[in-house]
Motif scaffolding. Structure first.
Motif, PDB file in Angstrom:
ATOM      1  N   ALA A 139      10.686   6.992 -15.635  1.00 35.03           N
ATOM      2  CA  ALA A 139      10.516   5.805 -14.955  1.00 35.03           C
ATOM      3  C   ALA A 139      10.486   5.836 -13.688  1.00 35.03           C
ATOM      4  O   ALA A 139      11.515   6.848 -12.722  1.00 35.03           O
ATOM      5  CB  ALA A 139      11.955   4.596 -15.686  1.00 35.03           C
ATOM      6  N   LEU A 140      10.118   5.030 -12.978  1.00 39.68           N
ATOM      7  CA  LEU A 140       9.264   5.634 -11.411  1.00 39.68           C
ATOM      8  C   LEU A 140       9.979   4.177 -11.222  1.00 39.68           C
ATOM      9  O   LEU A 140       9.948   2.614 -11.527  1.00 39.68           O
ATOM     10  CB  LEU A 140       8.298   5.813 -11.084  1.00 39.68           C
ATOM     11  CG  LEU A 140       8.612   5.460  -9.193  1.00 39.68           C
ATOM     12  CD1 LEU A 140       8.734   6.527  -8.540  1.00 39.68           C
ATOM     13  CD2 LEU A 140       6.202   4.817  -9.222  1.00 39.68           C
ATOM     14  N   ASP A 141      11.370   4.752 -10.030  1.00 36.72           N
ATOM     15  CA  ASP A 141      11.673   3.046  -9.277  1.00 36.72           C
ATOM     16  C   ASP A 141      10.834   3.022  -8.666  1.00 36.72           C
ATOM     17  O   ASP A 141      10.557   3.009  -7.279  1.00 36.72           O
ATOM     18  CB  ASP A 141      13.366   3.197  -8.771  1.00 36.72           C
ATOM     19  CG  ASP A 141      14.070   2.301  -8.359  1.00 36.72           C
ATOM     20  OD1 ASP A 141      13.469   1.064  -8.412  1.00 36.72           O
ATOM     21  OD2 ASP A 141      15.559   2.388  -8.618  1.00 36.72           O
ATOM     22  N   VAL A 142      10.742   0.847  -8.290  1.00 37.35           N
ATOM     23  CA  VAL A 142       9.694   0.323  -7.485  1.00 37.35           C
ATOM     24  C   VAL A 142      10.139  -1.097  -7.430  1.00 37.35           C
ATOM     25  O   VAL A 142       9.501  -1.843  -6.804  1.00 37.35           O
ATOM     26  CB  VAL A 142       8.039   0.090  -8.184  1.00 37.35           C
ATOM     27  CG1 VAL A 142       7.560   1.905  -8.754  1.00 37.35           C
ATOM     28  CG2 VAL A 142       8.738  -0.901  -9.564  1.00 37.35           C
ATOM     29  N   THR A 143      11.631  -0.582  -7.309  1.00 33.31           N
ATOM     30  CA  THR A 143      12.030  -2.194  -7.018  1.00 33.31           C
ATOM     31  C   THR A 143      11.847  -2.195  -5.643  1.00 33.31           C
ATOM     32  O   THR A 143      11.439  -3.472  -5.013  1.00 33.31           O
ATOM     33  CB  THR A 143      13.700  -1.914  -6.894  1.00 33.31           C
ATOM     34  OG1 THR A 143      14.648  -1.131  -7.814  1.00 33.31           O
ATOM     35  CG2 THR A 143      14.743  -3.443  -6.975  1.00 33.31           C
ATOM     36  N   GLU A 144      11.561  -1.094  -4.478  1.00 33.48           N
ATOM     37  CA  GLU A 144      11.661  -2.027  -3.312  1.00 33.48           C
ATOM     38  C   GLU A 144      10.107  -1.767  -1.969  1.00 33.48           C
ATOM     39  O   GLU A 144      10.071  -2.367  -1.689  1.00 33.48           O
ATOM     40  CB  GLU A 144      11.389  -0.179  -1.928  1.00 33.48           C
ATOM     41  CG  GLU A 144      13.191  -0.007  -1.924  1.00 33.48           C
ATOM     42  CD  GLU A 144      14.274  -1.389  -1.742  1.00 33.48           C
ATOM     43  OE1 GLU A 144      14.319  -2.245  -0.539  1.00 33.48           O
ATOM     44  OE2 GLU A 144      15.124  -1.901  -2.671  1.00 33.48           O
ATOM     45  N   LEU A 145       9.255  -1.714  -3.858  1.00 35.04           N
ATOM     46  CA  LEU A 145       7.611  -2.329  -3.384  1.00 35.04           C
ATOM     47  C   LEU A 145       7.386  -3.655  -3.879  1.00 35.04           C
ATOM     48  O   LEU A 145       6.203  -3.857  -3.690  1.00 35.04           O
ATOM     49  CB  LEU A 145       7.143  -1.350  -4.316  1.00 35.04           C
ATOM     50  CG  LEU A 145       7.112   0.539  -4.420  1.00 35.04           C
ATOM     51  CD1 LEU A 145       5.830   1.582  -5.101  1.00 35.04           C
ATOM     52  CD2 LEU A 145       6.050   0.832  -2.819  1.00 35.04           C
ATOM     53  N   LEU A 146       8.153  -4.154  -4.792  1.00 38.17           N
ATOM     54  CA  LEU A 146       8.110  -5.907  -4.993  1.00 38.17           C
ATOM     55  C   LEU A 146       7.576  -6.503  -3.824  1.00 38.17           C
ATOM     56  O   LEU A 146       8.513  -5.938  -3.143  1.00 38.17           O
ATOM     57  CB  LEU A 146       9.298  -5.638  -6.144  1.00 38.17           C
ATOM     58  CG  LEU A 146       9.080  -5.768  -7.194  1.00 38.17           C
ATOM     59  CD1 LEU A 146      10.808  -5.836  -8.240  1.00 38.17           C
ATOM     60  CD2 LEU A 146       8.479  -6.635  -7.902  1.00 38.17           C
ATOM     61  N   GLY A 147       6.777  -6.682  -4.093  1.00 43.01           N
ATOM     62  CA  GLY A 147       6.101  -7.800  -2.829  1.00 43.01           C
ATOM     63  C   GLY A 147       5.382  -7.071  -2.016  1.00 43.01           C
ATOM     64  O   GLY A 147       5.018  -7.695  -0.366  1.00 43.01           O
ATOM     65  N   THR A 148       5.233  -5.978  -2.048  1.00 42.63           N
ATOM     66  CA  THR A 148       4.528  -5.229  -1.286  1.00 42.63           C
ATOM     67  C   THR A 148       2.761  -5.085  -1.873  1.00 42.63           C
ATOM     68  O   THR A 148       2.798  -4.894  -3.191  1.00 42.63           O
ATOM     69  CB  THR A 148       4.699  -3.700  -0.513  1.00 42.63           C
ATOM     70  OG1 THR A 148       5.327  -2.882  -2.260  1.00 42.63           O
ATOM     71  CG2 THR A 148       6.170  -3.811  -0.691  1.00 42.63           C
ATOM     72  N   ASP A 149       1.619  -4.409  -1.753  1.00 45.06           N
ATOM     73  CA  ASP A 149       0.365  -4.423  -1.116  1.00 45.06           C
ATOM     74  C   ASP A 149       0.276  -2.739  -2.304  1.00 45.06           C
ATOM     75  O   ASP A 149      -0.377  -2.856  -3.113  1.00 45.06           O
ATOM     76  CB  ASP A 149      -0.512  -3.995  -0.456  1.00 45.06           C
ATOM     77  CG  ASP A 149      -0.995  -5.512   0.562  1.00 45.06           C
ATOM     78  OD1 ASP A 149      -0.482  -6.830  -0.339  1.00 45.06           O
ATOM     79  OD2 ASP A 149      -1.160  -5.797   1.475  1.00 45.06           O
ATOM     80  N   GLU A 150       1.599  -2.691  -1.514  1.00 41.92           N
ATOM     81  CA  GLU A 150       1.613  -0.314  -2.779  1.00 41.92           C
ATOM     82  C   GLU A 150       1.806  -0.647  -4.395  1.00 41.92           C
ATOM     83  O   GLU A 150       1.760   0.151  -4.975  1.00 41.92           O
ATOM     84  CB  GLU A 150       2.000   0.114  -2.249  1.00 41.92           C
ATOM     85  CG  GLU A 150       2.078   0.688  -0.403  1.00 41.92           C
ATOM     86  CD  GLU A 150       2.507  -0.329   0.256  1.00 41.92           C
ATOM     87  OE1 GLU A 150       2.950  -1.378   0.329  1.00 41.92           O
ATOM     88  OE2 GLU A 150       1.800  -0.079   1.485  1.00 41.92           O
ATOM     89  N   LEU A 151       2.325  -1.920  -4.667  1.00 36.45           N
ATOM     90  CA  LEU A 151       3.322  -1.868  -5.665  1.00 36.45           C
ATOM     91  C   LEU A 151       1.996  -2.109  -7.248  1.00 36.45           C
ATOM     92  O   LEU A 151       2.092  -1.126  -8.039  1.00 36.45           O
ATOM     93  CB  LEU A 151       3.656  -2.997  -6.313  1.00 36.45           C
ATOM     94  CG  LEU A 151       4.553  -3.000  -7.665  1.00 36.45           C
ATOM     95  CD1 LEU A 151       5.650  -2.371  -8.122  1.00 36.45           C
ATOM     96  CD2 LEU A 151       4.784  -4.484  -7.813  1.00 36.45           C
ATOM     97  N   ILE A 152       0.253  -2.322  -6.938  1.00 35.41           N
ATOM     98  CA  ILE A 152      -0.342  -2.085  -7.593  1.00 35.41           C
ATOM     99  C   ILE A 152      -0.655  -0.876  -7.992  1.00 35.41           C
ATOM    100  O   ILE A 152      -1.365  -0.972  -9.006  1.00 35.41           O
ATOM    101  CB  ILE A 152      -1.331  -3.252  -7.021  1.00 35.41           C
ATOM    102  CG1 ILE A 152      -2.562  -3.923  -8.368  1.00 35.41           C
ATOM    103  CG2 ILE A 152      -2.053  -2.737  -6.060  1.00 35.41           C
ATOM    104  CD1 ILE A 152      -3.705  -4.948  -8.310  1.00 35.41           C
ATOM    105  N   ALA A 153      -0.592  -0.077  -7.602  1.00 37.97           N
ATOM    106  CA  ALA A 153      -1.235   1.146  -7.142  1.00 37.97           C
ATOM    107  C   ALA A 153      -0.409   1.696  -8.490  1.00 37.97           C
ATOM    108  O   ALA A 153      -0.913   2.896  -9.071  1.00 37.97           O
ATOM    109  CB  ALA A 153      -0.647   2.659  -6.705  1.00 37.97           C
TER     110      ALA A 153
END
Length: 275
Positions: A159-173
């Motif tokens: 599992a990759l921690d994407v907490t800090e990507l929530l709300g950013t354009d990078e998340l959809i990658a």
């Protein structure tokens, strides 16, 4: 199917020539002409079939994940990837969450026998052929078929921690990848009648136990809607029961697959209290 249609046309020609014959001599000539026409048409059919099969084979050559991402919507695609989880098998179809070290894919309603469904254990390598599609922001493979890759290795994604990507354009990658979120605060969810609760059965609260669960969480001042997909994690699973036990204000960690529906709407497979 195309070959059958072509041969049917040949048969029609034979009957047409026979109908036109009025004398013995004419009949002989017609038969000879028809035989020649049959041979010529059959050869053309074989050439066309071979060309079609060659084209189709080229169209479904295995792609890299980068090539898959670059493919246009509605393009035919073919990828080799690894099963991470799947939804319930139903009527010879199955929906599978897949990931390789290069990235993830979501295969919706693939053709699958019940026997093969039982073999789709996490880590299994498969080759999927289908069509790239998009539904409300979720990019997926539809109308797919698959085959097991013989002597394939296995792969289980961490599992990759994407907490800090929530709300950013990078998340959809990272769409469809197996991910984790930490330090989420449970926020009220409001049903169709304006009642608030820590979670809802179905998106508007109109469902009942056994249906999908929806709940809101916040982090860094923004609120997001998460889902426990009942075909993936049913009412008897730990995560389903854990979400039913949530209270507004609880601080939790969650993990699951980064599904998309009108924005991020992950399919959660585990929930625990944050430390």
């Amino acid at each position: 199917m195309k070959k059958f249609v072509a041969m049917l046309l040949v048969l029609t020609m034979v009957l047409a020539f026979a109908a036109c014959a009025k004398t013995d001599t004419t009949e002989t000539t017609a038969v000879e002409t028809t035989a020649a026409a049959v041979e010529t048409t059959a050869a053309a059919v074989e050439e066309t079939t071979a060309a079609t099969e060659s084209t189709e084979a080229a169209a479904v050559a295995v792609m890299t994940h980068e090539e898959y991402l670059a493919a246009a919507i509605d393009d035919q695609v073919c990828v080799e990837t690894y099963v991470q989880a799947h939804q319930s098998w139903w009527e010879d179809k199955i929906t599978v969450y897949c990931q390789s070290p290069e990235g993830a894919v979501f295969a919706y309603d693939m053709a699958c026998s019940e026997e093969d469904a039982a073999k789709l254990v996490p880590g299994t390598k498969i080759r999927i052929t289908g069509y790239k599609a998009e539904w409300s922001g979720e990019v997926e493979i539809m109308d797919g078929t698959f085959e097991f890759v013989e002597d394939g290795d296995t792969y289980i994604a961490e599992a990759l921690d994407v907490t800090e990507l929530l709300g950013t354009d990078e998340l959809i990658a990272h769409q469809n990848e197996f991910v984790t979120f930490t330090g989420l605060t449970v926020e009220p969810s409001t049903d169709a009648n304006g009642n608030e609760a820590a979670f809802l059965y179905s998106w508007d609260g109109s469902g009942q136990q056994g249906d999908d669960l929806y709940f809101n969480v916040s982090v860094n001042g923004e609120t997001y809607n998460f889902c426990v997909e009942s075909y993936l994690c049913g009412a008897d699973t730990d995560v389903y029961k854990a979400v039913e036990a949530l209270q507004v204000g609880d601080v939790i960690n969650a993990e699951g697959f980064l599904y998309w529906y009108e924005g991020v709407n992950p399919h959660i497979t585990a929930v625990s209290a944050a430390e």
